[in-house]
Motif scaffolding. Sequence first.
Motif, PDB file in Angstrom:
ATOM      1  N   LEU A   9      29.001 102.525  92.419  1.00  0.00           N
ATOM      2  CA  LEU A   9      29.666 103.667  93.047  1.00  0.00           C
ATOM      3  C   LEU A   9      31.165 103.687  92.752  1.00  0.00           C
ATOM      4  O   LEU A   9      31.756 104.754  92.595  1.00  0.00           O
ATOM      5  N   SER A  10      31.792 102.522  92.650  1.00  0.00           N
ATOM      6  CA  SER A  10      33.222 102.509  92.350  1.00  0.00           C
ATOM      7  C   SER A  10      33.486 102.904  90.901  1.00  0.00           C
ATOM      8  O   SER A  10      34.450 103.609  90.607  1.00  0.00           O
ATOM      9  N   VAL A  11      32.615 102.482  89.994  1.00  0.00           N
ATOM     10  CA  VAL A  11      32.766 102.873  88.589  1.00  0.00           C
ATOM     11  C   VAL A  11      32.552 104.372  88.426  1.00  0.00           C
ATOM     12  O   VAL A  11      33.246 105.032  87.653  1.00  0.00           O
ATOM     13  N   SER A  12      31.625 104.918  89.187  1.00  0.00           N
ATOM     14  CA  SER A  12      31.353 106.356  89.088  1.00  0.00           C
ATOM     15  C   SER A  12      32.453 107.176  89.764  1.00  0.00           C
ATOM     16  O   SER A  12      32.527 108.385  89.586  1.00  0.00           O
ATOM     17  N   GLY A  13      33.300 106.500  90.552  1.00  0.00           N
ATOM     18  CA  GLY A  13      34.387 107.205  91.228  1.00  0.00           C
ATOM     19  C   GLY A  13      33.978 107.813  92.553  1.00  0.00           C
ATOM     20  O   GLY A  13      34.748 108.536  93.173  1.00  0.00           O
ATOM     21  N   ASP A  14      32.778 107.523  93.006  1.00  0.00           N
ATOM     22  CA  ASP A  14      32.275 108.106  94.244  1.00  0.00           C
ATOM     23  C   ASP A  14      32.540 107.157  95.414  1.00  0.00           C
ATOM     24  O   ASP A  14      31.629 106.562  95.988  1.00  0.00           O
ATOM     25  N   THR A  16      33.765 107.786  98.411  1.00  0.00           N
ATOM     26  CA  THR A  16      33.362 108.276  99.732  1.00  0.00           C
ATOM     27  C   THR A  16      31.920 107.882 100.021  1.00  0.00           C
ATOM     28  O   THR A  16      31.591 107.463 101.132  1.00  0.00           O
ATOM     29  N   THR A  17      31.060 108.000  99.020  1.00  0.00           N
ATOM     30  CA  THR A  17      29.668 107.583  99.179  1.00  0.00           C
ATOM     31  C   THR A  17      29.591 106.085  99.427  1.00  0.00           C
ATOM     32  O   THR A  17      28.812 105.624 100.265  1.00  0.00           O
ATOM     33  N   LEU A  18      30.435 105.321  98.728  1.00  0.00           N
ATOM     34  CA  LEU A  18      30.472 103.881  98.953  1.00  0.00           C
ATOM     35  C   LEU A  18      30.876 103.582 100.398  1.00  0.00           C
ATOM     36  O   LEU A  18      30.257 102.747 101.063  1.00  0.00           O
ATOM     37  N   ALA A  19      31.887 104.275 100.893  1.00  0.00           N
ATOM     38  CA  ALA A  19      32.311 104.078 102.282  1.00  0.00           C
ATOM     39  C   ALA A  19      31.182 104.421 103.248  1.00  0.00           C
ATOM     40  O   ALA A  19      30.937 103.683 104.212  1.00  0.00           O
ATOM     41  N   ASN A  20      30.481 105.518 102.981  1.00  0.00           N
ATOM     42  CA  ASN A  20      29.344 105.906 103.843  1.00  0.00           C
ATOM     43  C   ASN A  20      28.254 104.838 103.837  1.00  0.00           C
ATOM     44  O   ASN A  20      27.683 104.525 104.879  1.00  0.00           O
ATOM     45  N   GLN A  21      27.977 104.274 102.660  1.00  0.00           N
ATOM     46  CA  GLN A  21      26.964 103.216 102.561  1.00  0.00           C
ATOM     47  C   GLN A  21      27.405 101.973 103.333  1.00  0.00           C
ATOM     48  O   GLN A  21      26.599 101.340 104.011  1.00  0.00           O
ATOM     49  N   LEU A  22      28.675 101.641 103.238  1.00  0.00           N
ATOM     50  CA  LEU A  22      29.196 100.479 103.968  1.00  0.00           C
ATOM     51  C   LEU A  22      29.110 100.698 105.478  1.00  0.00           C
ATOM     52  O   LEU A  22      28.813  99.774 106.230  1.00  0.00           O
ATOM     53  N   ALA A  38      36.592  96.357 102.824  1.00  0.00           N
ATOM     54  CA  ALA A  38      35.916  97.147 101.783  1.00  0.00           C
ATOM     55  C   ALA A  38      35.960  98.636 102.123  1.00  0.00           C
ATOM     56  O   ALA A  38      36.165  99.477 101.243  1.00  0.00           O
ATOM     57  N   LEU A  39      35.786  98.962 103.403  1.00  0.00           N
ATOM     58  CA  LEU A  39      35.890 100.362 103.832  1.00  0.00           C
ATOM     59  C   LEU A  39      37.302 100.897 103.588  1.00  0.00           C
ATOM     60  O   LEU A  39      37.470 102.021 103.098  1.00  0.00           O
ATOM     61  N   ALA A  40      38.302 100.095 103.927  1.00  0.00           N
ATOM     62  CA  ALA A  40      39.688 100.525 103.723  1.00  0.00           C
ATOM     63  C   ALA A  40      39.958 100.788 102.244  1.00  0.00           C
ATOM     64  O   ALA A  40      40.565 101.807 101.888  1.00  0.00           O
ATOM     65  N   LEU A  41      39.507  99.888 101.388  1.00  0.00           N
ATOM     66  CA  LEU A  41      39.688 100.090  99.942  1.00  0.00           C
ATOM     67  C   LEU A  41      38.979 101.354  99.475  1.00  0.00           C
ATOM     68  O   LEU A  41      39.521 102.128  98.677  1.00  0.00           O
ATOM     69  N   SER A  42      37.766 101.563  99.976  1.00  0.00           N
ATOM     70  CA  SER A  42      36.990 102.748  99.584  1.00  0.00           C
ATOM     71  C   SER A  42      37.668 104.029 100.042  1.00  0.00           C
ATOM     72  O   SER A  42      37.802 104.981  99.267  1.00  0.00           O
ATOM     73  N   TYR A  43      38.084 104.060 101.297  1.00  0.00           N
ATOM     74  CA  TYR A  43      38.742 105.262 101.808  1.00  0.00           C
ATOM     75  C   TYR A  43      40.080 105.506 101.115  1.00  0.00           C
ATOM     76  O   TYR A  43      40.436 106.647 100.826  1.00  0.00           O
ATOM     77  N   TYR A  44      40.812 104.451 100.837  1.00  0.00           N
ATOM     78  CA  TYR A  44      42.084 104.622 100.121  1.00  0.00           C
ATOM     79  C   TYR A  44      41.820 105.201  98.724  1.00  0.00           C
ATOM     80  O   TYR A  44      42.506 106.116  98.286  1.00  0.00           O
ATOM     81  N   GLY A  45      40.808 104.662  98.061  1.00  0.00           N
ATOM     82  CA  GLY A  45      40.448 105.166  96.732  1.00  0.00           C
ATOM     83  C   GLY A  45      39.972 106.608  96.759  1.00  0.00           C
ATOM     84  O   GLY A  45      40.083 107.339  95.777  1.00  0.00           O
TER      85      GLY A  45
END
Length: 165
Positions: A9-14, A16-22, A38-45
């Motif tokens: 999900l991070s490579v695909s740039g998605d 927000t979906t990663l944050a939702n999964q977490l 991990a959520l903070a990193l995802s939301y920041y990204g």
Amino acid sequence: MLDHLSFALSVSGDLTTLANQLEELLPGAIHRNERYYALALSYYGASKDLVALDLLRKLLRNRKDQNHVLRLLMVSKICCESSSLAEEGVSFAQRVLDSLDGRCDELENLANFFLGVSLSAKSKLAISDSKRFRRQSKALHALKTAGKMTKMRTPLYCTISVWNM
């Protein structure tokens, strides 16, 4: 499995979906602190800086993690990107420098840079000229320190400091 999902999900740039999964993970699947980070990193990204900032603040309230350098650096970065968070950014950047105590030049460079940018933004809020000048001087000193440590050319940190003042 979580590592593979995170990577994909991070490579695909998605992010927000990663944050939702977490967020949907069952309690205990990963440690609470790791999950929040991990959520903070995802939301920041995903450009949700304030959500990331709130998560990091929660983590840093924990007595054991109050001086976690990477988390403090991330909070400093988020704060220095918004002039309304400048004072908080100064505080967090200073905590990074205090925590490192000369142990890692690269991280000290980042902390000094974030400190300089936050001080510069904070100087705009000063009521008196003397306070503004004092804060701008501190900002320039922090940026010079970061510049010296990274062998940066003089015009770059001057440009950054003037741009933020």
